[in-house]
Design a protein around this motif. Structure first.
Motif, PDB file in Angstrom:
ATOM      1  N   ARG A 193       0.830  -1.197   0.000  1.00  0.00           N
ATOM      2  CA  ARG A 193       0.000   0.000   0.000  1.00  0.00           C
ATOM      3  C   ARG A 193       0.872   1.258   0.000  1.00  0.00           C
ATOM      4  O   ARG A 193       0.503   2.269  -0.616  1.00  0.00           O
ATOM      5  CB  ARG A 193      -0.925  -0.016   1.219  1.00  0.00           C
ATOM      6  CG  ARG A 193      -1.903   1.166   1.292  1.00  0.00           C
ATOM      7  CD  ARG A 193      -2.780   1.281   0.039  1.00  0.00           C
ATOM      8  NE  ARG A 193      -3.510   0.085  -0.276  1.00  0.00           N
ATOM      9  CZ  ARG A 193      -4.711  -0.207   0.230  1.00  0.00           C
ATOM     10  NH1 ARG A 193      -5.299   0.644   1.075  1.00  0.00           N
ATOM     11  NH2 ARG A 193      -5.319  -1.325  -0.114  1.00  0.00           N
ATOM     12  N   LEU A 197       0.676   4.507  -2.519  1.00  0.00           N
ATOM     13  CA  LEU A 197       0.577   5.893  -2.072  1.00  0.00           C
ATOM     14  C   LEU A 197       1.672   6.750  -2.701  1.00  0.00           C
ATOM     15  O   LEU A 197       1.458   7.934  -2.983  1.00  0.00           O
ATOM     16  CB  LEU A 197       0.653   5.965  -0.551  1.00  0.00           C
ATOM     17  CG  LEU A 197      -0.551   5.362   0.203  1.00  0.00           C
ATOM     18  CD1 LEU A 197      -0.296   5.357   1.706  1.00  0.00           C
ATOM     19  CD2 LEU A 197      -1.825   6.126  -0.113  1.00  0.00           C
ATOM     20  N   GLN A 200       0.340   7.515  -6.141  1.00  0.00           N
ATOM     21  CA  GLN A 200      -0.814   8.412  -6.087  1.00  0.00           C
ATOM     22  C   GLN A 200      -0.429   9.850  -5.746  1.00  0.00           C
ATOM     23  O   GLN A 200      -1.117  10.791  -6.144  1.00  0.00           O
ATOM     24  CB  GLN A 200      -1.826   7.894  -5.065  1.00  0.00           C
ATOM     25  CG  GLN A 200      -2.480   6.574  -5.442  1.00  0.00           C
ATOM     26  CD  GLN A 200      -3.300   5.988  -4.302  1.00  0.00           C
ATOM     27  OE1 GLN A 200      -3.559   6.651  -3.297  1.00  0.00           O
ATOM     28  NE2 GLN A 200      -3.702   4.731  -4.452  1.00  0.00           N
ATOM     29  N   SER A 201       0.662  10.023  -5.015  1.00  0.00           N
ATOM     30  CA  SER A 201       1.036  11.368  -4.573  1.00  0.00           C
ATOM     31  C   SER A 201       2.160  11.977  -5.408  1.00  0.00           C
ATOM     32  O   SER A 201       2.754  12.979  -5.018  1.00  0.00           O
ATOM     33  CB  SER A 201       1.445  11.337  -3.093  1.00  0.00           C
ATOM     34  OG  SER A 201       2.584  10.515  -2.883  1.00  0.00           O
ATOM     35  N   LEU A 206      -1.724  14.126  -1.006  1.00  0.00           N
ATOM     36  CA  LEU A 206      -2.960  13.421  -0.691  1.00  0.00           C
ATOM     37  C   LEU A 206      -3.508  13.886   0.647  1.00  0.00           C
ATOM     38  O   LEU A 206      -2.746  14.281   1.541  1.00  0.00           O
ATOM     39  CB  LEU A 206      -2.701  11.911  -0.620  1.00  0.00           C
ATOM     40  CG  LEU A 206      -2.083  11.238  -1.834  1.00  0.00           C
ATOM     41  CD1 LEU A 206      -1.792   9.772  -1.512  1.00  0.00           C
ATOM     42  CD2 LEU A 206      -3.002  11.356  -3.040  1.00  0.00           C
ATOM     43  N   ASP A 210      -7.279  10.556   5.127  1.00  0.00           N
ATOM     44  CA  ASP A 210      -8.077   9.707   4.242  1.00  0.00           C
ATOM     45  C   ASP A 210      -7.241   8.553   3.703  1.00  0.00           C
ATOM     46  O   ASP A 210      -7.721   7.412   3.604  1.00  0.00           O
ATOM     47  CB  ASP A 210      -8.644  10.534   3.090  1.00  0.00           C
ATOM     48  CG  ASP A 210      -9.653  11.572   3.563  1.00  0.00           C
ATOM     49  OD1 ASP A 210     -10.076  11.506   4.736  1.00  0.00           O
ATOM     50  OD2 ASP A 210     -10.012  12.462   2.765  1.00  0.00           O
ATOM     51  N   ALA A 211      -5.997   8.848   3.323  1.00  0.00           N
ATOM     52  CA  ALA A 211      -5.123   7.800   2.783  1.00  0.00           C
ATOM     53  C   ALA A 211      -4.813   6.746   3.840  1.00  0.00           C
ATOM     54  O   ALA A 211      -4.852   5.542   3.574  1.00  0.00           O
ATOM     55  CB  ALA A 211      -3.831   8.421   2.252  1.00  0.00           C
ATOM     56  N   LYS A 214      -7.938   4.573   4.701  1.00  0.00           N
ATOM     57  CA  LYS A 214      -8.188   3.488   3.733  1.00  0.00           C
ATOM     58  C   LYS A 214      -7.224   2.339   3.964  1.00  0.00           C
ATOM     59  O   LYS A 214      -7.608   1.162   3.889  1.00  0.00           O
ATOM     60  CB  LYS A 214      -8.026   4.028   2.304  1.00  0.00           C
ATOM     61  CG  LYS A 214      -8.344   3.001   1.200  1.00  0.00           C
ATOM     62  CD  LYS A 214      -9.794   2.599   1.230  1.00  0.00           C
ATOM     63  CE  LYS A 214     -10.227   1.872  -0.056  1.00  0.00           C
ATOM     64  NZ  LYS A 214      -9.518   0.616  -0.286  1.00  0.00           N
ATOM     65  N   LYS A 503      -2.225  17.297   4.669  1.00  0.00           N
ATOM     66  CA  LYS A 503      -1.939  16.707   3.368  1.00  0.00           C
ATOM     67  C   LYS A 503      -0.503  16.208   3.344  1.00  0.00           C
ATOM     68  O   LYS A 503       0.375  16.791   3.994  1.00  0.00           O
ATOM     69  CB  LYS A 503      -2.180  17.715   2.250  1.00  0.00           C
ATOM     70  CG  LYS A 503      -3.649  18.099   2.093  1.00  0.00           C
ATOM     71  CD  LYS A 503      -3.875  18.947   0.860  1.00  0.00           C
ATOM     72  CE  LYS A 503      -5.364  19.221   0.674  1.00  0.00           C
ATOM     73  NZ  LYS A 503      -5.638  20.012  -0.555  1.00  0.00           N
TER      74      LYS A 503
END
Length: 510
Positions: A193, A197, A200-201, A206, A210-211, A214, A503
């Motif tokens: 994971r 991430l 995604q970032s 992010l 929230d990250a 999840k 963030k």
């Protein structure tokens, strides 16, 4: 009314307004505040007389002390500051509802730990014991999400609650043995994971909480029921949480403000699908309990008298508490370390040794630097910064007769930052947790109880601590986490203090 009398009244009112205009703004506000206080005392005389000897800020009509929340401070901080001004027992009015605020460890111990019934003077309420208090706000507000199978919502520590605790999978004799089997698969999951991430970032930061939420949600799923659900299940979960948050906020003012069941069509459909999914999980696992999840272990080894429906509800109930509070604790810890690079650098050196050989539960639990960082984060930013109880009957507390159905706030946030017990109490200092401090301030002690105290403390706290330790250690060994310049503000979400504004960017470590 004659023209003359009407004219006199108009003239008098005009002169009064002119005088007020001539006075400083502070004087006018003081007069309005004084009038509002007198009006509150007059209209709610019966309630105020019952609590007349208990100190606290003067309530205003019609809002009570809610005005203190208009300054933008969270309620747990307002209640903590109230403890500084008025002591360990004070009064806080929510509209016309009086609430006690406990900022004293001895009084909190009496509410959460005292089990022996002691009769007081016949003309007064008997001395308070654990049986005299029950959970009111979360019980009704969250009951549609946390079912009657969950010990959290049991009204008091009676036979029903004892049955739920004894048969809860988190309380099985083999639970620690099961956790040992989860270290390697969960470590691999967290590492995978983390790589996601990072991707995604790459283009933008992010939402950190929230990250992490999840990640925790999926990790909990893998451990407890042996699978990671589609993203829509996570969305359903947060729909339930948002509804529960709204119900808790309204219920804290008055329980009658919320119906027994939420009425929203969107919520009802999400709830139906949520429990249907876990019913299917239960049926599938019962047919072949050959995996390594906690549900598999319980079905294979027994030890629980839960019915299939209760076991389904246990699986569905793992998330509402843990998958909100655990990611809050993890996110706060990572952010505090980012703000203190020296502490982060020292921890990285220890993690290099921790992961030099395959990780085990024993080595993880005995990694003092990880434990120091986690405890210091939970001390400063406890995911649950206060707890609530309600009095079952009239009781005696600190020499005061407290009426039945009185709401009580128990403020661990205040005690976990209290000087002189904690030197330099507002600073993040993991090194303060030396052997002596660790021994004197264990989980559930007077000045450190982020998971609650006594028999009704969080029943899943051992699993939550294990998952938080593993996630913090694995993430920091795998990636660098760079936060933005947002302040570490907290908001109330599903009974939890959440740093939702943060963030972050995830970058692979070389």
């Amino acid at each position: 009314m004659t023209g003359r009398s009407a004219g006199s009244l108009t003239t008098g009112l005009h002169n009064t307004l002119k005088q007020m205009e001539a006075k400083p703004r502070q004087w006018v506000e003081s007069k309005v505040q004084s009038s509002s206080q007198m009006l509150f005392q007059l209209i709610f005389r019966k309630q105020t007389q019952a609590f007349g000897r208990i100190p606290g800020p003067q309530p205003l009509f019609p809002i009570g002390n809610i005005w203190a929340l208009q300054q933008g401070k969270p309620i747990w901080q307002v209640l903590g500051e109230q403890g500084q001004h008025y002591g360990g027992l004070s009064l806080f009015w929510i509209l016309a509802r009086p609430s006690l605020v406990l900022n004293d460890p001895d009084l909190i111990q009496q509410v959460l730990l005292t089990a022996q019934q002691q009769t007081g003077h016949p003309s007064h309420g008997h001395r308070a014991t654990q049986a005299d208090f029950y959970k009111d706000i979360p019980r009704k507000a969250l009951r549609p999400i946390l079912t009657e199978s969950h010990p959290f919502v049991a009204k008091n520590a009676g036979p029903k609650w004892q049955h739920l605790v004894q048969n809860n999978p988190f309380n099985m004799t083999y639970f620690h043995e099961w956790m040992e089997t989860q270290v390697q698969p969960l470590q691999a999951f967290i590492e995978g994971r983390a790589e996601e991430l990072v991707q995604q970032s790459e283009t933008d930061m992010l939402p950190a909480y929230d990250a992490i939420q999840k990640l925790v949600f999926d990790g909990f799923s893998l451990a407890t029921v042996g699978q990671v659900f589609p993203d829509q299940v996570f969305e359903q979960f947060n729909t339930l949480c948002a509804t529960g948050t709204d119900r808790m906020n309204r219920s804290s003012i008055a329980s009658w403000m919320i119906p027994e069941e939420p009425k929203g069509k969107h919520y009802k459909e999400a709830s139906r699908q949520w429990f249907q999914r876990f019913g299917e999980v239960m049926e599938t696992t019962q047919a072949n309990p050959a995996g390594g999840s906690l549900l598999d272990w319980v079905l294979q080894r027994g030890g629980s008298a839960f019915t299939p429906e209760q076991m389904r509800n246990f699986c569905a109930g793992v998330y509402p508490g843990g998958a909100v509070s655990a990611p809050s604790g993890i996110t706060s810890t990572l952010h505090l370390l980012f703000q203190h690079p020296q502490a982060l650098s020292a921890l990285h050196q220890d993690l290099a040794g921790l992961f030099r050989e395959p990780l085990t539960l024993e080595r993880l639990e005995n990694c003092v630097p990880v434990e120091q960082v986690l405890r210091e984060s939970l001390r400063l930013w406890p995911p649950v910064p206060f707890f609530t109880r309600n009095t079952v009957r009239t009781i005696s507390l600190a020499g005061h007769d407290i009426p039945a159905k009185t709401q009580i706030f128990i403020n661990n946030w205040f005690l976990q930052r209290l000087s002189p017990h904690w030197q330099d109490s507002e600073s993040f200092k993991p090194e303060r947790w030396d052997a002596k401090t660790l021994a004197e301030n264990d989980y559930g002690s007077d000045y450190f109880f982020p998971f609650g105290r006594g028999d009704r403390a969080c029943i899943g706290q051992d699993f939550a601590k294990f998952f938080m330790r593993l996630t913090i250690a694995t993430l920091l060994a795998k990636v660098e986490i760079q936060f933005g310049d947002q302040p570490h503000d907290q908001e109330f979400y599903f009974g939890v203090s959440v740093p939702r504004q943060l963030k972050a960017r995830f970058v692979l470590r070389s």
